[in-house]
Design a protein around this motif. Sequence first.
Motif, mmCIF file in Angstrom:
data_model
loop_
_atom_site.group_PDB
_atom_site.id
_atom_site.type_symbol
_atom_site.label_atom_id
_atom_site.label_comp_id
_atom_site.label_asym_id
_atom_site.label_seq_id
_atom_site.Cartn_x
_atom_site.Cartn_y
_atom_site.Cartn_z
ATOM 1 N N ASP A 1 80.590 -19.624 36.925
ATOM 2 C CA ASP A 1 81.482 -18.615 37.511
ATOM 3 C C ASP A 1 82.545 -19.120 38.456
ATOM 4 O OD1 ASP A 1 82.991 -16.310 38.387
ATOM 5 O OD2 ASP A 1 81.451 -15.044 38.240
ATOM 6 N N LEU B 1 84.823 -18.169 40.164
ATOM 7 C CA LEU B 1 85.299 -17.303 41.174
ATOM 8 C C LEU B 1 84.459 -16.042 41.141
ATOM 9 C CD1 LEU B 1 86.785 -16.313 43.685
ATOM 10 C CD2 LEU B 1 88.962 -16.044 42.292
ATOM 11 N N ASP B 2 83.602 -15.915 41.737
ATOM 12 C CA ASP B 2 82.813 -14.562 41.912
ATOM 13 C C ASP B 2 83.061 -13.732 43.134
ATOM 14 O OD1 ASP B 2 80.490 -13.064 40.743
ATOM 15 O OD2 ASP B 2 79.543 -13.115 42.629
ATOM 16 N N ASP C 1 91.381 -18.169 39.230
ATOM 17 C CA ASP C 1 90.172 -18.235 38.748
ATOM 18 C C ASP C 1 90.180 -19.458 37.653
ATOM 19 O OD1 ASP C 1 88.619 -15.060 38.462
ATOM 20 O OD2 ASP C 1 90.909 -15.414 39.285
ATOM 21 N N THR D 1 86.046 -11.602 42.592
ATOM 22 C CA THR D 1 87.524 -11.990 42.664
ATOM 23 C C THR D 1 88.509 -10.704 43.167
ATOM 24 O OG1 THR D 1 87.576 -13.024 40.474
ATOM 25 C CG2 THR D 1 89.469 -11.599 40.700
ATOM 26 N N GLU E 1 82.855 -17.743 32.769
ATOM 27 C CA GLU E 1 83.468 -16.545 32.419
ATOM 28 C C GLU E 1 84.706 -16.420 31.864
ATOM 29 O OE1 GLU E 1 83.964 -14.352 36.155
ATOM 30 O OE2 GLU E 1 84.615 -12.588 34.910
ATOM 31 N N GLU E 2 85.588 -17.112 31.928
ATOM 32 C CA GLU E 2 87.114 -17.268 31.544
ATOM 33 C C GLU E 2 87.217 -18.037 30.236
ATOM 34 O OE1 GLU E 2 88.074 -14.949 33.210
ATOM 35 O OE2 GLU E 2 87.211 -14.964 35.009
HETATM 36 CA CA CA Z 1 84.211 -14.436 38.189
#
Ligand code: CA
Length: 262
Positions: A77, A79-80, A37, A82, A60-61
């Motif tokens: 995002d 990585l949607d 991610d 995860t 997101e992160e």
């Molecule tokens: Ca994500």
Amino acid sequence: MIAAARAAGRSLARDFGEVENLQVSKKGPADFVSNADHRAEEIIYNSLTKARPGYGFVMEERGIVEGTDKSNKFIVDPLDGTLNFLHGQPHYAVSIALEREGKLLTGVVYDVAKNEIFWAETGRGAWLENRKLRVAARTKLHEAVVATGTPWHGKAEEKHTHFAREMLAMTPACAGIRRYGSAALDLAYVAAGRFDGFWERGLQPWDIAAGIVLVREAGGTITEIDGGDVMQTGSLLAANEDLHPLIEKQLRHAAAFARKAD
Ligand code: CA
Ligand code: 2AM
Ligand code: CA
Ligand code: CA
């Protein structure tokens, strides 16, 4: 945005091949994040800041990065899906949206494993590669395949109860329910006519921003389930204009059922 999504996708595909070696940590009770991610997000951030210096970010992160340009903001995002990714399931995506003057302008959702780029821009339509997308034409709820997302471990008990009641109202009414685990792809599939509808509650802006542009540009209807602001609550219902009120009715039915049970 497409180039950034593709670059992030290459990194994700590499990590997906060695998923057992990834470092995974928890942000909450069942809220996992891996170095895949973070790596993908870094690639997107670097690529977009180079292409559009000064634009702001909501990621997101990494969180919020204020830009010097206050009217443009990327919502990312990396990585949607995860949980799919970490379990070796090839259903996950990169989601990037551009918000201009407070309005969603552009959306890209990239299904890495299937190499499908869904993109849309306000006024220019929604596209899968060079095929123009249109929401499904189906009008009968009992013929519709409707996607949703389930609340996960760590969510408030009432969210699970609420969801169970919505399922009770929806399953007998439609042809089938699907739960694939990537909200960004669920919305892309509504835009592509692969799903006739999608509803989920309590999603984050980066899960849905790009998908919202896709559904709108594919001629679909999106509303907040209880009448609020979708980007605030993250609770949304997306479908074509014929099915939307029919699904909404079933969800209302579930809410009434919940009130009666209380
Ligand atoms: Ca994500
Ligand atoms: P994520 O993979 O980027 O976290 C599915 O219901 C949607 O909820 C996905 O878009 C997923 O995005 C998000 N989600 C957030 N936390 C989750 C969790 N713990 N389990 C499953 N989905 C989660
Ligand atoms: Ca997450
Ligand atoms: Ca997500």
